[in-house]
Write a protein that holds these residues in place. Sequence first.
Motif, mmCIF file in Angstrom:
data_model
loop_
_atom_site.group_PDB
_atom_site.id
_atom_site.type_symbol
_atom_site.label_atom_id
_atom_site.label_comp_id
_atom_site.label_asym_id
_atom_site.label_seq_id
_atom_site.Cartn_x
_atom_site.Cartn_y
_atom_site.Cartn_z
ATOM 1 N N ASP A 1 0.835 -1.205 0.000
ATOM 2 C CA ASP A 1 0.000 0.000 0.000
ATOM 3 C C ASP A 1 0.866 1.250 0.000
ATOM 4 O O ASP A 1 2.043 1.224 0.378
ATOM 5 N N GLY A 2 0.241 2.366 -0.383
ATOM 6 C CA GLY A 2 0.913 3.651 -0.330
ATOM 7 C C GLY A 2 2.213 3.650 -1.108
ATOM 8 O O GLY A 2 2.304 3.103 -2.206
ATOM 9 N N GLU A 3 3.242 4.264 -0.512
ATOM 10 C CA GLU A 3 4.535 4.342 -1.189
ATOM 11 C C GLU A 3 5.222 2.987 -1.302
ATOM 12 O O GLU A 3 6.166 2.836 -2.073
ATOM 13 N N ALA A 4 4.738 2.005 -0.571
ATOM 14 C CA ALA A 4 5.338 0.668 -0.618
ATOM 15 C C ALA A 4 4.656 -0.237 -1.638
ATOM 16 O O ALA A 4 5.006 -1.408 -1.769
ATOM 17 N N ALA A 5 3.686 0.278 -2.382
ATOM 18 C CA ALA A 5 2.973 -0.541 -3.365
ATOM 19 C C ALA A 5 3.868 -0.857 -4.562
ATOM 20 O O ALA A 5 4.793 -0.123 -4.891
ATOM 21 N N TRP A 6 3.581 -1.985 -5.217
ATOM 22 C CA TRP A 6 4.294 -2.362 -6.435
ATOM 23 C C TRP A 6 3.474 -3.361 -7.221
ATOM 24 O O TRP A 6 2.496 -3.911 -6.718
ATOM 25 N N TRP A 7 3.871 -3.577 -8.473
ATOM 26 C CA TRP A 7 3.189 -4.529 -9.352
ATOM 27 C C TRP A 7 4.217 -5.469 -9.976
ATOM 28 O O TRP A 7 5.361 -5.077 -10.212
ATOM 29 N N PRO A 8 3.831 -6.686 -10.270
ATOM 30 C CA PRO A 8 4.745 -7.605 -10.964
ATOM 31 C C PRO A 8 4.908 -7.197 -12.421
ATOM 32 O O PRO A 8 4.087 -6.448 -12.958
ATOM 33 N N GLY A 9 5.965 -7.677 -13.052
ATOM 34 C CA GLY A 9 6.138 -7.433 -14.480
ATOM 35 C C GLY A 9 5.314 -8.391 -15.311
ATOM 36 O O GLY A 9 4.772 -8.029 -16.360
ATOM 37 N N THR A 10 5.205 -9.625 -14.847
ATOM 38 C CA THR A 10 4.395 -10.656 -15.498
ATOM 39 C C THR A 10 3.811 -11.566 -14.421
ATOM 40 O O THR A 10 4.321 -11.623 -13.302
ATOM 41 N N ILE A 11 2.749 -12.276 -14.781
ATOM 42 C CA ILE A 11 2.244 -13.338 -13.918
ATOM 43 C C ILE A 11 1.976 -14.578 -14.763
ATOM 44 O O ILE A 11 1.653 -14.492 -15.941
ATOM 45 N N THR A 12 2.123 -15.733 -14.142
ATOM 46 C CA THR A 12 1.909 -17.012 -14.815
ATOM 47 C C THR A 12 0.490 -17.493 -14.595
ATOM 48 O O THR A 12 -0.259 -16.951 -13.766
ATOM 49 N N THR A 13 0.130 -18.541 -15.306
ATOM 50 C CA THR A 13 -1.188 -19.148 -15.109
ATOM 51 C C THR A 13 -1.332 -19.673 -13.684
ATOM 52 O O THR A 13 -2.390 -19.519 -13.063
ATOM 53 N N HIS A 14 -0.273 -20.271 -13.167
ATOM 54 C CA HIS A 14 -0.330 -20.788 -11.798
ATOM 55 C C HIS A 14 -0.568 -19.647 -10.801
ATOM 56 O O HIS A 14 -1.365 -19.788 -9.861
ATOM 57 N N GLU A 15 0.114 -18.529 -10.993
ATOM 58 C CA GLU A 15 -0.082 -17.388 -10.102
ATOM 59 C C GLU A 15 -1.490 -16.835 -10.226
ATOM 60 O O GLU A 15 -2.123 -16.457 -9.228
ATOM 61 N N PHE A 16 -1.997 -16.794 -11.454
ATOM 62 C CA PHE A 16 -3.367 -16.321 -11.662
ATOM 63 C C PHE A 16 -4.372 -17.214 -10.944
ATOM 64 O O PHE A 16 -5.285 -16.737 -10.263
ATOM 65 N N LEU B 1 5.626 5.990 -7.098
ATOM 66 C CA LEU B 1 6.893 6.330 -7.746
ATOM 67 C C LEU B 1 7.826 7.035 -6.765
ATOM 68 O O LEU B 1 9.035 6.771 -6.756
ATOM 69 N N HIS B 2 7.297 7.907 -5.915
ATOM 70 C CA HIS B 2 8.137 8.559 -4.913
ATOM 71 C C HIS B 2 8.749 7.523 -3.981
ATOM 72 O O HIS B 2 9.942 7.591 -3.646
ATOM 73 N N GLY B 3 7.947 6.544 -3.561
ATOM 74 C CA GLY B 3 8.482 5.482 -2.719
ATOM 75 C C GLY B 3 9.564 4.698 -3.415
ATOM 76 O O GLY B 3 10.569 4.310 -2.800
ATOM 77 N N CYS B 4 9.394 4.492 -4.718
ATOM 78 C CA CYS B 4 10.375 3.739 -5.502
ATOM 79 C C CYS B 4 11.704 4.469 -5.572
ATOM 80 O O CYS B 4 12.764 3.884 -5.306
ATOM 81 N N ILE B 5 11.690 5.755 -5.905
ATOM 82 C CA ILE B 5 12.953 6.470 -6.145
ATOM 83 C C ILE B 5 13.654 6.865 -4.847
ATOM 84 O O ILE B 5 14.790 7.352 -4.891
ATOM 85 N N THR B 6 12.987 6.657 -3.718
ATOM 86 C CA THR B 6 13.636 6.936 -2.425
ATOM 87 C C THR B 6 13.915 5.651 -1.648
ATOM 88 O O THR B 6 14.293 5.710 -0.473
ATOM 89 N N ASP B 7 13.748 4.509 -2.304
ATOM 90 C CA ASP B 7 13.972 3.215 -1.673
ATOM 91 C C ASP B 7 15.308 2.647 -2.168
ATOM 92 O O ASP B 7 15.422 2.209 -3.314
ATOM 93 N N ALA B 8 16.297 2.638 -1.302
ATOM 94 C CA ALA B 8 17.636 2.183 -1.690
ATOM 95 C C ALA B 8 17.640 0.739 -2.175
ATOM 96 O O ALA B 8 18.407 0.372 -3.073
ATOM 97 N N SER B 9 16.781 -0.098 -1.607
ATOM 98 C CA SER B 9 16.766 -1.508 -1.992
ATOM 99 C C SER B 9 16.247 -1.690 -3.417
ATOM 100 O O SER B 9 16.689 -2.592 -4.142
#
Length: 385
Positions: A226-241, A287-295
């Motif tokens: 959630d919030g600045e910690a949210a993210w999305w996968p690049g792809t998902i498989t049938t098994h993941e779906f 995006l702000h969370g992404c560009i300020t997250d060192a990991s």
Amino acid sequence: MTMQQLVSDAARQSLGRGAAGQALFCIEQARAGEGSWPKAHEHVMRMSAAPISAHATSGLFQGAPAIAYVLASAEQAAYEPALSTLDSYIDKLTRERVRQGHQRIDSGLPPHLREFDLLSGLTGLGVYQLRRRCGDDVLTEVLHYLVRLCQPLTSDGLPGWWTANDTADLPSGHWPGGHGNFGVAHGISGPLALMALAARHGIQVAGQLDAIHAICSWLDRWQQGDGEAAWWPGTITTHEFESKRLGHLGPQRPSWCYGTPGIARAQQLAGIALNDTERQHLAESVLHGCITDASQLAQLSDTSLCHGWAGLTQATRRVTADAGPDSPLVSALPELVLRLNELVRADESQGRAELLEGSSGVRLVQVSVASAVESVWDACLLLSG
């Protein structure tokens, strides 16, 4: 003609990897006052030295559409006769690809990525139509197709863009039963951004806003955190779906092509098109969370436009511009630009003069950052338009 000549000609007419991308860079240098128009013209002549490819699989990043995109970006009257000829071909190509797309949907078969993606497919051809003439009937035909792409083909819940093919347009054993692709370069965030940009220009067809909603709902369904910690996968498989669980536990590399920068920009554009400020602000926050997250930043291994620091920087510039002066992105962006400049000086891979993975793309971003002249060269990345 020898095979070596064929490869050489194809390289000249590649926006991502060849002379077309280098010509785009020189044009933007001239526009910004850092280069000369005669030098830019030399590169234009170099990219078009051989007969221009008019292959049926040509796309925004290869062949006639790539050459035309570069010529249109120059905005020079001297190129208009050539553009008029190329436009006629690209219109026919686009209409034929739309026809094939509808025929495939009518047959109930899943699409290949190259049918609809940005680099090779109808999304990229739609980008050219929007960039070149903004609203003619060829663009609306592409939009009608994208609306149908977003409608399920079966009753199993899979979206209409689910594909069994990889980015090389081949069946892939990596995804038994197919996969869903989220990225801007090859996945559904590309059509999302194009439909949102068209709507922003006042160009809509029946079902377009519903299609934007459908893609956003898909992204909501697979959002992690959630919030600045949210993210999305690049792809998902049938098994993941089917299991409704991802096989990886954290954000992927923050690249333009598949990662948070491209997906967040597409969602911001969708929020603007739908007048959905909550979605727009979520995209900006992520995006702000992404560009300020060192990991997350530690996953970037080069400075390239496609999957490195330059792409992250350019996407952030575009998101920041639409986020407004009160966004925390405004204060975070200069540090990103500084980091890019420092890394470029130490990046040995910059010897390759390519747009997507080499020095031309990186320098384009640096020129854009320093220039007071507005440009939408990055429409080919669906970051502007």
